[in-house]
Design a protein around this motif. Structure first.
Motif, PDB file in Angstrom:
ATOM      1  N   SER A 200       0.850  -1.193   0.000  1.00 59.20           N
ATOM      2  CA  SER A 200       0.000   0.000   0.000  1.00 59.20           C
ATOM      3  C   SER A 200       0.879   1.233   0.000  1.00 59.20           C
ATOM      4  O   SER A 200       2.011   1.195   0.482  1.00 59.20           O
ATOM      5  CB  SER A 200      -0.855   0.043   1.268  1.00 59.20           C
ATOM      6  N   PRO A 201       0.354   2.348  -0.495  1.00 61.86           N
ATOM      7  CA  PRO A 201       1.082   3.610  -0.370  1.00 61.86           C
ATOM      8  C   PRO A 201       1.305   3.892   1.115  1.00 61.86           C
ATOM      9  O   PRO A 201       0.416   3.633   1.928  1.00 61.86           O
ATOM     10  CB  PRO A 201       0.115   4.641  -0.967  1.00 61.86           C
ATOM     11  N   SER A 202       2.484   4.374   1.494  1.00 60.67           N
ATOM     12  CA  SER A 202       2.700   4.687   2.908  1.00 60.67           C
ATOM     13  C   SER A 202       3.619   5.895   3.028  1.00 60.67           C
ATOM     14  O   SER A 202       3.650   6.738   2.123  1.00 60.67           O
ATOM     15  CB  SER A 202       3.262   3.471   3.655  1.00 60.67           C
ATOM     16  N   GLY A 323      10.156  -6.071   2.786  1.00 59.25           N
ATOM     17  CA  GLY A 323       9.878  -5.564   1.442  1.00 59.25           C
ATOM     18  C   GLY A 323       8.780  -4.517   1.419  1.00 59.25           C
ATOM     19  O   GLY A 323       8.401  -3.964   2.452  1.00 59.25           O
ATOM     20  N   CYS A 324       8.283  -4.245   0.212  1.00 54.86           N
ATOM     21  CA  CYS A 324       7.200  -3.267   0.065  1.00 54.86           C
ATOM     22  C   CYS A 324       5.929  -3.769   0.739  1.00 54.86           C
ATOM     23  O   CYS A 324       5.117  -2.981   1.220  1.00 54.86           O
ATOM     24  CB  CYS A 324       6.887  -3.027  -1.417  1.00 54.86           C
ATOM     25  N   ILE A 325       5.746  -5.087   0.778  1.00 51.09           N
ATOM     26  CA  ILE A 325       4.490  -5.617   1.315  1.00 51.09           C
ATOM     27  C   ILE A 325       4.362  -5.296   2.803  1.00 51.09           C
ATOM     28  O   ILE A 325       3.295  -4.913   3.266  1.00 51.09           O
ATOM     29  CB  ILE A 325       4.389  -7.127   1.020  1.00 51.09           C
ATOM     30  N   ALA A 326       5.461  -5.380   3.566  1.00 47.82           N
ATOM     31  CA  ALA A 326       5.382  -5.055   4.994  1.00 47.82           C
ATOM     32  C   ALA A 326       5.760  -3.606   5.303  1.00 47.82           C
ATOM     33  O   ALA A 326       5.495  -3.124   6.403  1.00 47.82           O
ATOM     34  CB  ALA A 326       6.272  -5.999   5.800  1.00 47.82           C
ATOM     35  N   ASN A 327       6.376  -2.920   4.346  1.00 47.03           N
ATOM     36  CA  ASN A 327       6.795  -1.531   4.605  1.00 47.03           C
ATOM     37  C   ASN A 327       5.928  -0.503   3.896  1.00 47.03           C
ATOM     38  O   ASN A 327       6.028   0.687   4.170  1.00 47.03           O
ATOM     39  CB  ASN A 327       8.250  -1.326   4.167  1.00 47.03           C
ATOM     40  N   GLY A 328       5.100  -0.954   2.951  1.00 45.15           N
ATOM     41  CA  GLY A 328       4.353  -0.008   2.133  1.00 45.15           C
ATOM     42  C   GLY A 328       5.306   0.662   1.164  1.00 45.15           C
ATOM     43  O   GLY A 328       6.517   0.392   1.168  1.00 45.15           O
ATOM     44  N   GLU A 329       4.751   1.508   0.313  1.00 48.22           N
ATOM     45  CA  GLU A 329       5.615   2.116  -0.682  1.00 48.22           C
ATOM     46  C   GLU A 329       5.519   3.638  -0.703  1.00 48.22           C
ATOM     47  O   GLU A 329       4.688   4.207  -1.397  1.00 48.22           O
ATOM     48  CB  GLU A 329       5.322   1.556  -2.083  1.00 48.22           C
TER      49      GLU A 329
END
Ligand SMILES: [Zn+2]
Lengths: 380, 141
Positions: A200-202, A323-329
């Motif tokens: 998700s955007p973060s 990764g992006c899945i646990a850190n968001g993007e």
């Protein structure tokens, strides 16, 4: 002139209502300066990027007006990678020997809103509902699963690993493990991908201090050297996001091209890499990028993932920080987060998410719209 | 009888008894592209000619869009009336793979390799009553 990373800083990813994107970037920059034992006034140049938190060069308002050249970089999901390559080349040229790379962002919730006009597409393309990156990723993995027998359970297992790694990383956004069943049964977004299979955007910020290799030991006892840094855009015939049509004859995408060039530059091969961070906008991307970056043959991912080889303790640890899945993007910061993680791994400072047996070579890969990819190979 | 207008000029022949998608084909390297482009992205040449693309092909890949997209999505739907829709690439023989909305949104009824045909149907109604026509791919026998 070889180039080393001598300082790293991060602002935790996720949601931080009390700080703007720019402030998160400044937070990371101060930590990176401190890590390298230098002051802002010592920095000779900077490259940075942010997609929705203003111009990266506004960081000088937070850090101090020293007169340095600060160049803004905007290259979608490859913004961080592009900034890093620009800084690498600036030092390699001999023009400078100490610089800063920064990326930060703060996005609203929900899928990114893309504008067809910015990509040279007709308005009709957005009006009928095809201006969504999520559809591309879903269609690419749908085709890939059909061609190479990847199972739906393997999709869920990739996300499960990301959340486990995130739970071991204090700077991650998602810090709770989520089970395979829950991932597979969460809301379907774009078949075959469910909500928990997407990033998700973060928000977040990352900064790196780069120096010429011959001066690296004046800043740190643990320099990490950039052995390869490449960036490529798509060639005719590669299957890419936001494409109203696709050629009948398919060619390799920019990931394959950037990866081959980086390995050639570094003089090493995929089997030499001890830890890797691969663009995982969603789980399918991680699976396909394993093969596109040369770490396995197409179709081997099913067995590798099912047997746990891509976990931190496995033979090819992937996205060890979640990764992006646990850190968001946060777009501007995302590619630099991968580099930050690899520097931690190579220094042996990754704590609970440390890859065992003293990793020596690490790899980062980003991919973004409308078909660009950047790769780095780092060595301690 | 309401007025029917195409969603974009030059995307397909309209009005027409037998409407067809319009692509351009490079006269130097033979590559076709959709929609019509003034240059060839394969060889960078500008010797391109507009042609009608085949109306039948096979499904190359697909997905279902399960949530209502934000702007620039413009279907006339509201979050209450939104229906998930299929999107896919259809390989048109001798031409190109074209991305389009599918008339089918049931994943159980879609499979890679199935036959598809292009259809031109009303997509939304403008405030002035005009019916906006777009292209869709429909499973075919
Ligand atoms: Zn041509």
């Amino acid at each position: 002139m070889d180039v080393a990373i001598v300082g790293i800083g991060i602002h935790p990813f996720g949601r931080t209502p009390s700080r703007s994107g720019l402030q998160q970037g400044a937070f990371a920059a101060r930590l990176a300066l401190q890590d390298a034992g230098v002051e802002w006034k010592d920095i000779q140049f900077a490259f940075g990027g942010s997609a929705s938190s203003g111009s990266a060069d506004a960081l000088v308002n937070e850090l101090g007006l020293t007169g340095l050249p600060f160049i803004n970089v905007a290259n979608g999901c490859a913004t961080g990678g592009s900034s890093l390559i620009s800084a690498y080349n600036a030092i390699k040229s001999g023009e400078y020997d100490l610089g800063l790379v920064a990326g930060f962002d703060k996005h609203d919730r929900g899928a990114f809103n893309a504008d067809p006009k910015e990509l040279g597409l007709g308005e009709w393309y957005g009006e009928v509902g095809m201006m969504l990156t999520t559809q591309f990723f879903a269609m690419k993995i749908q085709k890939y699963m059909n061609d190479y027998n990847i199972s739906e359970n393997t999709l869920a297992k990739v996300a499960q690993k990301s959340f486990i790694n995130g739970s071991r990383n204090p700077n991650a956004w998602r810090t709770e493990p989520i089970g395979v069943e829950e991932i597979a049964n969460s809301m379907m977004v774009n078949n075959p991908l469910t909500k928990f299979m997407f990033c998700s955007p973060s928000e977040g910020g990352v900064a790196l201090i780069l120096s010429s290799a011959d001066k690296a030991h004046t800043y740190t006892d643990t320099p990490v050297y950039l052995r390869g840094a490449t960036m490529k855009s798509r060639r005719f015939g590669s299957f890419e996001v936001f494409a109203p049509s696709q050629a009948l004859q398919q060619v390799d995408g920019p990931t394959v091209d950037a990866s081959k060039a980086a390995f050639e530059m570094a003089g090493v091969g995929p089997r030499d890499i001890d830890v890797m961070q691969l663009q995982d906008t969603e789980v399918g991307a991680e699976i396909m990028h394993m093969a596109e970056n040369g770490f396995c043959e197409h179709g081997e991912q099913e067995a590798l993932i099912q047997s746990g080889e891509t976990r931190i303790e496995g033979s090819m640890p992937i996205n060890t920080d979640g990764g992006c899945i646990a850190n968001g993007e946060p777009i501007g910061a995302s590619g630099l987060r991968q580099v930050y993680e690899n520097v931690l791994q190579l220094r042996g400072q990754a704590g609970d998410h440390q890859v065992p047996d003293d990793p020596k070579l690490a790899y980062t890969h980003v991919y973004g719209a409308p078909g660009i990819s950047a790769v780095t190979i780092l060595q301690r | 009888m309401s007025n029917q207008v195409p969603i974009a000029e030059g995307l397909f022949t309209w009005p027409s008894k037998n409407p067809a998608l319009l692509g351009s084909r490079c006269q130097d390297c033979g590559i076709a592209t959709f929609p019509v482009s003034e240059s060839c992205s394969a060889c960078s040449g500008q010797n391109v000619v507009v042609e009608e693309l085949p109306g039948h092909g096979t499904l190359w890949t697909w997905t279902i869009q399960q949530f209502m997209p934000k702007t620039p999505y413009k279907s006339g739907e509201t979050p209450e009336t939104f229906e998930p829709y299929g999107v896919g690439y259809v390989e048109l023989p001798g031409g190109v793979r074209v991305e389009g909305r599918l008339t089918e949104n049931d994943p159980a009824k879609l499979a890679i390799g199935m036959n598809m045909e292009v259809v031109f149907e009303p997509y939304r109604t403008e405030e002035n009553g005009d019916e906006v026509i777009s292209f869709f791919f429909r499973p075919a026998a």
